[in-house]
Design a protein around this motif. Structure first.
Motif, PDB file in Angstrom:
ATOM      1  N   ARG A   1      42.572  42.465  45.030  1.00  0.00           N
ATOM      2  CA  ARG A   1      41.501  41.650  44.460  1.00  0.00           C
ATOM      3  C   ARG A   1      40.658  41.009  45.559  1.00  0.00           C
ATOM      4  NH1 ARG A   1      38.236  41.794  40.387  1.00  0.00           N
ATOM      5  NH2 ARG A   1      37.799  39.790  39.500  1.00  0.00           N
ATOM      6  N   ILE A   2      41.304  40.502  46.601  1.00  0.00           N
ATOM      7  CA  ILE A   2      40.572  39.878  47.714  1.00  0.00           C
ATOM      8  C   ILE A   2      39.704  40.909  48.424  1.00  0.00           C
ATOM      9  CG2 ILE A   2      40.820  38.790  49.987  1.00  0.00           C
ATOM     10  CD1 ILE A   2      43.379  37.422  48.775  1.00  0.00           C
ATOM     11  N   ARG A   3      40.258  42.105  48.664  1.00  0.00           N
ATOM     12  CA  ARG A   3      39.450  43.166  49.301  1.00  0.00           C
ATOM     13  C   ARG A   3      38.228  43.497  48.459  1.00  0.00           C
ATOM     14  NH1 ARG A   3      44.650  45.179  51.055  1.00  0.00           N
ATOM     15  NH2 ARG A   3      44.859  46.392  49.149  1.00  0.00           N
TER      16      ARG A   3
ATOM     17  N   ILE B   1      52.444  33.266  55.349  1.00  0.00           N
ATOM     18  CA  ILE B   1      51.965  33.331  53.971  1.00  0.00           C
ATOM     19  C   ILE B   1      51.768  34.804  53.670  1.00  0.00           C
ATOM     20  CG2 ILE B   1      50.068  32.762  52.426  1.00  0.00           C
ATOM     21  CD1 ILE B   1      49.640  30.256  54.148  1.00  0.00           C
ATOM     22  N   THR B   2      52.171  35.236  52.481  1.00  0.00           N
ATOM     23  CA  THR B   2      52.056  36.647  52.126  1.00  0.00           C
ATOM     24  C   THR B   2      51.200  36.810  50.866  1.00  0.00           C
ATOM     25  OG1 THR B   2      54.110  36.547  50.843  1.00  0.00           O
ATOM     26  CG2 THR B   2      54.288  37.239  53.156  1.00  0.00           C
ATOM     27  N   LEU B   3      50.790  38.043  50.646  1.00  0.00           N
ATOM     28  CA  LEU B   3      49.996  38.409  49.474  1.00  0.00           C
ATOM     29  C   LEU B   3      50.735  39.466  48.675  1.00  0.00           C
ATOM     30  CD1 LEU B   3      46.556  38.972  51.248  1.00  0.00           C
ATOM     31  CD2 LEU B   3      47.282  36.905  50.052  1.00  0.00           C
ATOM     32  N   SER B   4      50.671  39.362  47.367  1.00  0.00           N
ATOM     33  CA  SER B   4      51.158  40.463  46.543  1.00  0.00           C
ATOM     34  C   SER B   4      50.137  41.592  46.670  1.00  0.00           C
ATOM     35  CB  SER B   4      51.297  40.035  45.077  1.00  0.00           C
ATOM     36  OG  SER B   4      50.015  39.830  44.505  1.00  0.00           O
ATOM     37  N   GLU B   5      50.528  42.780  46.291  1.00  0.00           N
ATOM     38  CA  GLU B   5      49.590  43.916  46.350  1.00  0.00           C
ATOM     39  C   GLU B   5      48.373  43.654  45.462  1.00  0.00           C
ATOM     40  OE1 GLU B   5      48.186  46.712  48.305  1.00  0.00           O
ATOM     41  OE2 GLU B   5      50.331  46.477  48.640  1.00  0.00           O
ATOM     42  N   ALA B   6      48.608  43.052  44.285  1.00  0.00           N
ATOM     43  CA  ALA B   6      47.506  42.748  43.357  1.00  0.00           C
ATOM     44  C   ALA B   6      46.532  41.748  43.977  1.00  0.00           C
ATOM     45  CB  ALA B   6      48.059  42.214  42.038  1.00  0.00           C
TER      46      ALA B   6
ATOM     47  N   VAL C   1      43.378  25.152  47.572  1.00  0.00           N
ATOM     48  CA  VAL C   1      42.007  25.552  47.879  1.00  0.00           C
ATOM     49  C   VAL C   1      42.049  27.031  48.238  1.00  0.00           C
ATOM     50  CG1 VAL C   1      40.083  25.256  49.483  1.00  0.00           C
ATOM     51  CG2 VAL C   1      41.419  23.267  48.765  1.00  0.00           C
ATOM     52  N   LEU C   2      41.146  27.809  47.674  1.00  0.00           N
ATOM     53  CA  LEU C   2      41.015  29.221  47.987  1.00  0.00           C
ATOM     54  C   LEU C   2      39.526  29.509  48.100  1.00  0.00           C
ATOM     55  CD1 LEU C   2      42.997  32.101  46.462  1.00  0.00           C
ATOM     56  CD2 LEU C   2      40.546  32.307  46.686  1.00  0.00           C
ATOM     57  N   GLU C   3      39.093  29.993  49.265  1.00  0.00           N
ATOM     58  CA  GLU C   3      37.673  30.300  49.475  1.00  0.00           C
ATOM     59  C   GLU C   3      37.537  31.411  50.511  1.00  0.00           C
ATOM     60  OE1 GLU C   3      36.217  26.460  50.556  1.00  0.00           O
ATOM     61  OE2 GLU C   3      37.036  26.545  52.569  1.00  0.00           O
ATOM     62  N   PHE C   4      36.409  32.062  50.496  1.00  0.00           N
ATOM     63  CA  PHE C   4      36.163  33.132  51.450  1.00  0.00           C
ATOM     64  C   PHE C   4      35.626  32.552  52.749  1.00  0.00           C
ATOM     65  CE2 PHE C   4      36.100  35.088  47.303  1.00  0.00           C
ATOM     66  CZ  PHE C   4      37.085  36.045  47.501  1.00  0.00           C
TER      67      PHE C   4
ATOM     68  N   GLY D   1      46.536  37.899  28.857  1.00  0.00           N
ATOM     69  CA  GLY D   1      45.576  37.793  27.765  1.00  0.00           C
ATOM     70  C   GLY D   1      44.161  37.787  28.305  1.00  0.00           C
ATOM     71  N   LEU D   2      43.403  36.755  27.954  1.00  0.00           N
ATOM     72  CA  LEU D   2      42.020  36.640  28.419  1.00  0.00           C
ATOM     73  C   LEU D   2      41.916  35.930  29.763  1.00  0.00           C
ATOM     74  CD1 LEU D   2      40.309  35.651  25.054  1.00  0.00           C
ATOM     75  CD2 LEU D   2      40.377  37.915  26.130  1.00  0.00           C
ATOM     76  N   ASN D   3      43.024  35.376  30.243  1.00  0.00           N
ATOM     77  CA  ASN D   3      43.017  34.637  31.506  1.00  0.00           C
ATOM     78  C   ASN D   3      43.415  35.550  32.659  1.00  0.00           C
ATOM     79  OD1 ASN D   3      42.459  32.149  30.220  1.00  0.00           O
ATOM     80  ND2 ASN D   3      44.616  31.948  29.692  1.00  0.00           N
ATOM     81  N   GLU D   4      42.744  35.362  33.782  1.00  0.00           N
ATOM     82  CA  GLU D   4      43.113  36.069  35.000  1.00  0.00           C
ATOM     83  C   GLU D   4      42.838  35.161  36.178  1.00  0.00           C
ATOM     84  OE1 GLU D   4      40.280  39.225  36.470  1.00  0.00           O
ATOM     85  OE2 GLU D   4      39.540  39.004  34.428  1.00  0.00           O
ATOM     86  N   GLY D   5      43.611  35.361  37.242  1.00  0.00           N
ATOM     87  CA  GLY D   5      43.371  34.543  38.423  1.00  0.00           C
ATOM     88  C   GLY D   5      44.493  34.627  39.433  1.00  0.00           C
ATOM     89  N   PHE D   6      44.309  33.883  40.518  1.00  0.00           N
ATOM     90  CA  PHE D   6      45.286  33.821  41.593  1.00  0.00           C
ATOM     91  C   PHE D   6      46.348  32.781  41.259  1.00  0.00           C
ATOM     92  CE2 PHE D   6      41.549  35.526  43.750  1.00  0.00           C
ATOM     93  CZ  PHE D   6      42.120  36.596  44.418  1.00  0.00           C
ATOM     94  N   LYS D   7      47.570  33.064  41.714  1.00  0.00           N
ATOM     95  CA  LYS D   7      48.680  32.146  41.502  1.00  0.00           C
ATOM     96  C   LYS D   7      49.405  31.945  42.826  1.00  0.00           C
ATOM     97  CE  LYS D   7      52.772  31.218  38.932  1.00  0.00           C
ATOM     98  NZ  LYS D   7      54.026  31.572  38.551  1.00  0.00           N
ATOM     99  N   PHE D   8      49.660  30.695  43.168  1.00  0.00           N
ATOM    100  CA  PHE D   8      50.386  30.349  44.384  1.00  0.00           C
ATOM    101  C   PHE D   8      51.869  30.230  44.040  1.00  0.00           C
ATOM    102  CE2 PHE D   8      46.125  29.125  45.311  1.00  0.00           C
ATOM    103  CZ  PHE D   8      45.978  29.159  46.690  1.00  0.00           C
ATOM    104  N   ASN D   9      52.689  31.103  44.594  1.00  0.00           N
ATOM    105  CA  ASN D   9      54.139  31.011  44.444  1.00  0.00           C
ATOM    106  C   ASN D   9      54.665  30.311  45.690  1.00  0.00           C
ATOM    107  OD1 ASN D   9      54.175  32.477  41.972  1.00  0.00           O
ATOM    108  ND2 ASN D   9      53.930  34.355  43.135  1.00  0.00           N
TER     109      ASN D   9
END
Length: 107
Positions: A12-14, A3-8, A41-44, A83-91
């Motif tokens: 954000r996670i850091r 599983i990989t992460l985009s730089e963005a 599911v996404l959690e710390f 726009g006003l929405n922001e968040g994580f996206k699973f590709n």
């Protein structure tokens, strides 16, 4: 399996982990839910479970339980603003169909 992460997403996670002041990484998983069958599911994570698989990308530890890894293999977690929405996206290349609201999926 990976599983990989985009730089963005990694940035954000850091930031979230730094603001929390604790945590070893982020847990990605799936659960039964929604109209299509599975939801993300996404959690710390503060402690590892016995069945966890730990990966690292861009300096961030990604923790996944073995059952979820089958559904998430090859996924890239991204983060963005529209726009006003922001968040994580699973590709996720394994997704065959999604429900109309985008909350659940099937493989």
């Amino acid at each position: 399996m990976a599983i990989t992460l985009s730089e963005a997403a990694a940035d954000r996670i850091r930031k979230f982990l730094d603001n929390r002041g604790s945590g070893i990484g982020v847990r990605l998983g799936v659960k039964t839910s929604g109209c299509s069958g599975l939801a993300y599911v996404l959690e710390f994570v503060d402690e590892l479970n016995e069945d966890d698989v730990v990966m690292e990308d861009k300096g961030v530890k990604i923790i996944v339980d073995k059952k979820s890894l089958v559904y998430l293999d090859g996924t890239e977690l991204d983060y963005g603003k529209e726009g006003l929405n922001e968040g994580f996206k699973f590709n996720n290349p394994n997704v065959k169909d999604e429900c109309g609201c985008g909350e659940s999926f099937t493989v």
